[in-house]
Write a protein that holds these residues in place. Structure first.
Motif: not given
Lengths: 370, 311, 364
Positions: C170-178
């Motif tokens: 979940w954290v990975d998604y945010f730091i690589f995304g939004p």
């Protein structure tokens, strides 16, 4: 119950105290080959984000470290591996400085905040920050124009493909990776405008099995040349297994897949380290952005596989390599459009370094997303 | 036709990527069935991968490589058993510590082998007649030896667990060790045996990675597959056949993710990777909700050390 | 099953439960385990050609040798203390919460959300919000498995383990995304505003998380040993059946305990991003949540002892780096740490049992 708990506490306290006193007592004993011997040597501290034995990024920097030690006899290096950015990186760099390191080499973009903070505090220490963004009076960022090397490997791929589909397995979409892929795609386009580059992200820096899966998927999509921006040789092995060609990254990966590997992109960090440490030693150093290129022999490719690559391709590559090293060729020369149809740079123009640093577009012959 | 080729390719790849997790999961099923949760799988896998590769490179013999893996992982199983079964230390904590130890040991053993290619690896051996069957032939019978061994191990494990006296004893020990003991089953011996067996399978999973899947040694090359295997065991509700299906799904998620990506279907890879975990949670909820089922599925004495005097 | 019979035959070591544990055992056992492992480790090091005394010296010096090293050991110990305290409370009630890692990540995620989106708040308000968000993030990640356990009966060991991966991805998604930093497009969030940063002790990196940890330890100790609620928690942990007959609301207690347990781990995550790093990034924890389990267990779930043991673990980590700096391979350090722990684990049983060795088979 009370006494029981008390004893537990006392037990641990005692252990802690014994350890503590033992620790203090040991300070007198000398560490061989480190504190005494290295008195008049210039100490350089290297910090790595992963194991120096990863066979990829960290190994390439470690080779640079070894080269530095060999070239400058007055240099002694200390290195620490597997240091996560954040809590541990600041401590490790501080301790390296405590141990007398005058030059600190931070080999990951992740260390940016730590370097920035410590550079202010230690104006006399020279920091070298790989792929960093911010220069300070005592911080030099350094990088290699990898796109010149990948341009060459891209040309090899473009020449060797028969299906006109080239597979590319890459880790995570950060600017330096994207730039390397764009350089590769420019090379493909230069020799074979019909070829497409199919790009797959593994979203992991390090997982050999997964990298191989991605490679096999690309082979299933009829790609007949596979390239990579990953540490492990798994993509090369996949290509050999399928009887297609492959192009390595970071280091010469020939011996993992002698029947598939055409060439590899290789980093050459050593000369940068020698140049900057020597400058520090001679007292004429200052913070700057270093971007080494084919001219300095920093962005290179491993020898072509003579058994697989025909002579005319070899000749073409040698000529292009020559032009690059003489500075006669610009890789990112307009017109360049990205794969969403947006014009990145018009006819006859070049892309500035500032824009290349934050490269976030994919060339129009790439099938893939950021 | 396009669809068919895509499907065969996906399934073929899914089987390969399922193999290491399935080996480890089968082993873990045996251990957990006996009531022991071994969280050290990741560490044992790494040690197995390192010893297998090291021995194969130096002896030029795959057989010796596999034997060395078996020996070392059995030793790890023994250490784990001794601490958790005989000394009755916490299984969760010991498993975690074993993973730390195994990671360190494998990295140490592997130092000299970085960047080497093994002269001997498991090659694909198409099964003579069977591999010629359209579609299925390629999907199922164009693999290496270790995959074929697994084809035999899955039904065999199922048979042992559900259809033999040994399996009955095993399940009894995992369900109610005190009752099993009263029936004259040696709880300690059963647990020792199956934990060691499980550990051996975990080691083989590692050897598959370093000698067949990505033949080389790289520090931490299992990249969390030991943990996925533990998750898979839960997903499969401690049943070897379901574990095989689950492994295909878990392995298939990665493969499918790449197929989607290649076709420009945009699902965030991070969410794709979350899927196996989320699915497993849902499976857990379902099996527990149908409590009748759960009773028969989950070893009730899991993680509880057995103490004869506390019967 | 010939092998089984063989094993059966050889079973000659028996453990007898000590009826009364002499208090001195608690002192002797850990000391003996540590000494044993130091000797064995020393032998191993000597075989590799290192001088064990010197190696141990460097390890300890790196951990506690001078003021700076000592404060840094504390810095590393803060998240270990908070997560250790968190899991210990759950363990006390017999809940195997091995999800502190995920709870830590989710706490950090929520704190980051607040720090990024309310960036112009005054410091006191901001800090309160960041703290609350961190706690709530972890609490949410602890509440989910607790609710599943209470309402459906799902095994919490398994769900907490599974949720760890979900939180990290979940954290990975945010730091690589939004939440990717627009400056440089690198995979980490923007730098937090100064108002979201925890105060630090001048001249060190020890941040207010330490105060939180000490407060939490004291409060937990009081709750567990001095309040009725604590008594209920202990009773449930020792015997759920008895607790139920005694009319204790087990569901309510489980939910509450997991909320606090997760919340403490969430605070640890908040402490890392708001106390040290100053932004959200990949890998904010090198496995604090898992080490926490080992710490809580070694401390026998005693909140005050957890603080001490966390410091020892912080020292092991920092001493490890010190060893690397003198050229010892990192893998040896990891191995030594693992070996030390295995011995302490194995030795622990001797506090409750004594060994009886029988010459022949011990009978049934």
């Amino acid at each position: 119950m009370k006494t029981k708990r008390l004893f537990v506490v006392v037990a641990f306290l005692l252990i802690a105290i014994t350890l503590f006193t033992a620790g203090c007592g040991s300070k007198q004993t000398s560490v061989p080959g480190n504190q005494n011997q290295g008195k008049d040597k210039l100490k350089v501290g290297f910090v790595f984000i992963g194991p120096v034995t990863d066979g990829g990024w960290n190994t390439s920097h470690n080779n640079g470290r070894l080269y530095l030690e060999k070239q400058l006899p007055y240099v002694e290096t200390i290195f620490v591996q597997n240091v996560p950015a954040g809590s541990d990186s600041e401590r490790v760099m501080r301790q390296l400085i405590q141990q007398g390191a005058k030059v600190i080499v931070a080999t990951s973009f992740n260390y940016g905040d730590t370097v920035k903070k410590l550079a202010k505090e230690f104006p006399d220490i020279y920091f070298l920050h790989a792929t960093g963004l911010e220069v300070a009076p005592n911080v030099s960022t350094y990088d290699i124009r990898e796109y010149e090397g990948t341009y060459l490997t891209g040309m090899v791929a473009g020449k060797m493909t028969k299906t006109n589909i080239i597979g590319y397995v890459a880790a995570n979409p950060i600017p330096c990776v994207v730039r390397a892929i764009d350089g590769f795609a420019m090379g493909v386009k230069a020799v074979n405008p019909n070829a497409k580059v199919k790009l797959l992200w593994t979203s992991t820096w390090y997982d050999p099995a997964k990298e191989k899966e991605a490679a096999l998927s690309l082979a299933d999509e009829k790609a007949d040349v596979l390239a990579q921006y990953q540490d492990s040789p798994a993509v090369q092995q996949a290509a050999q297994e399928r009887g297609i060609y492959s192009i390595g990254y970071h280091a010469d990966m020939r011996h993992f897949a002698p029947q598939a590997n055409l060439t590899s992109f290789t980093w050459n960090w050593g000369p940068i380290y020698v140049q900057e440490v020597k400058a520090y030693h001679d007292g004429n150093w200052k913070g700057k952005a270093i971007w080494a290129s084919a001219k300095e022999g920093a962005s290179t490719i491993a020898p072509l596989n003579d058994k697989l690559v025909p002579a005319d391709v070899k000749k073409l590559i040698e000529e292009t390599k020559d032009k690059l090293s003489k500075g006669e060729l610009t890789v990112f020369k307009g017109p360049i459009k990205d794969n969403k149809g947006k014009t990145i740079v018009g006819e006859g123009q070049k892309i500035s370094d500032a824009e290349l640093v934050k490269c976030n577009w994919l060339l129009d012959n790439i099938e893939g997303k950021l | 036709m396009e669809m068919v080729t895509l499907l065969t390719a996906t399934l073929h790849a899914a089987i390969i990527s399922a193999t290491p997790i399935l080996y480890a999961a089968l082993g873990e099923i045996f251990a957990e069935r006996s009531g022991v949760l071994n969280l050290g799988v990741e560490g044992i896998m790494l040690v197995g991968a390192a010893t297998g590769f090291y021995t194969a490179v130096n002896s030029q013999s795959l057989l010796l490589g596999i034997l060395a893996t078996v020996a070392v992982s059995l030793l790890f199983g023994l250490i784990f058993s001794f601490i958790t079964i005989t000394l009755r230390a916490s299984q969760v904590v010991t498993g975690l510590v074993l993973t730390i130890f195994g990671t360190g040991l494998s990295a140490f053993l592997g130092k000299s082998m970085i960047g080497q290619a093994s002269p001997v690896i498991f090659h694909k051996i198409p099964v003579p007649v069977l591999s010629k069957i359209p579609i299925l032939g390629h999907v199922l019978f164009n693999h290496d030896m270790l995959v074929y061994v697994l084809y035999l191990l899955v039904p065999l494990s199922w048979f042992v667990i559900y259809r033999t006296r040994e399996g009955l004893n095993l399940r009894a020990v995992g369900e109610n060790p005190a009752a099993a003991d009263a029936l004259g089953i040696n709880v300690f011996a059963v647990r020792y045996f199956y934990v060691c067996l499980g550990s051996m399978f975990a080691g083989l999973a590692g050897a598959y990675l370093s000698l067949a899947y990505a033949p080389s040694w790289l520090e931490n090359m299992s990249a969390g597959r030991g943990w996925i295997a533990i998750v898979l065991v839960i997903f499969a509700t401690w049943n070897p056949v379901r574990a095989a299906l689950g492994a295909l799904i878990f392995g298939g998620v990665d493969v499918l993710g790449f197929k989607f990506q290649a076709r420009g279907i945009g699902i965030s890879p991070y969410f794709m990777r979350m899927l196996p975990y989320l699915i497993t949670i849902i499976v857990l909820i379902i099996i527990t909700a149908r409590s009748q089922m759960a009773k028969n599925l989950m070893p009730k004495a899991l993680t509880i050390p057995y103490d004869r005097e506390e019967r | 099953m010939y092998i089984l019979d063989k094993l059966n035959e050889g079973k000659c070591i028996r453990f007898e439960k000590r009826l009364s544990v002499p208090p001195v055992t608690y002192l002797i056992v850990p000391v003996v385990s540590v000494i044993l492992v130091l000797l064995l480790g020393g032998l191993f090091l000597a075989l590799l050609g290192y001088n064990p005394v010197e190696i141990y010296g460097i390890l300890l010096n790196g951990a506690f040798g001078n003021t700076y090293n000592f404060t840094e050991t504390i810095v590393h110990a803060i998240p270990l203390m908070l997560t250790g305290l968190g899991v210990s409370l759950a363990f006390k009630m017999g809940l195997w919460n091995i999800g502190a890692e995920g709870q830590l990540y989710f706490g950090a995620f929520m704190a980051t959300g607040v720090a990024l989106f309310f960036h112009d708040l005054p410091t006191p308000l901001m800090l309160t919000l960041v703290l609350t968000a961190g706690f709530l993030g972890g609490a949410l990640w602890g509440f989910v498995p607790a609710a599943l356990k209470v309402f459906i009966g799902v095994n919490e060991t398994l769900t907490t383990l599974l949720l760890n991966y979900v939180a990290i991805l979940w954290v990975d998604y945010f730091i690589f995304g939004p939440w990717k930093d627009p400056k440089g497009f690198l995979p980490y969030s923007k730098v937090f505003p100064q108002s979201a940063m925890l105060p630090v002790y001048p001249g060190t990196r020890i941040h207010a998380g330490l105060i939180l940890a000490i407060l939490a330890a004291i409060i937990l100790w009081i709750i567990i040993w001095k309040t009725t609620w604590g008594y209920e928690i202990r009773l449930i942990g020792e015997n759920t059946q008895v607790a139920r007959t005694a009319g204790i609301n087990i569901a309510k207690n489980m939910l509450l305990v997991m909320i606090i347990s997760g919340g403490l781990a969430g605070l640890a995550g908040m402490g890392e991003v708001c106390g040290i790093i100053g932004r959200l990034q990949h890998n904010i924890s090198p496995g604090y949540g898992y080490t926490a389990i080992i710490i809580a267990w070694l401390s026998r779930l005693n909140p005050l002892v957890i603080l001490l043991v966390a410091i020892i673990f912080g020292g092991l980590n920092n001493g490890g780096y010190a060893l690397q700096m003198v050229g010892l391979p990192e893998s040896i350090v990891t191995m030594l740490q693992g070996a030390i722990l295995l011995f302490v684990l194995g030795g622990d049983i001797l506090t409750q049992y004594r060994i009886k060795i029988h010459r022949r088979g011990c009978g049934v």
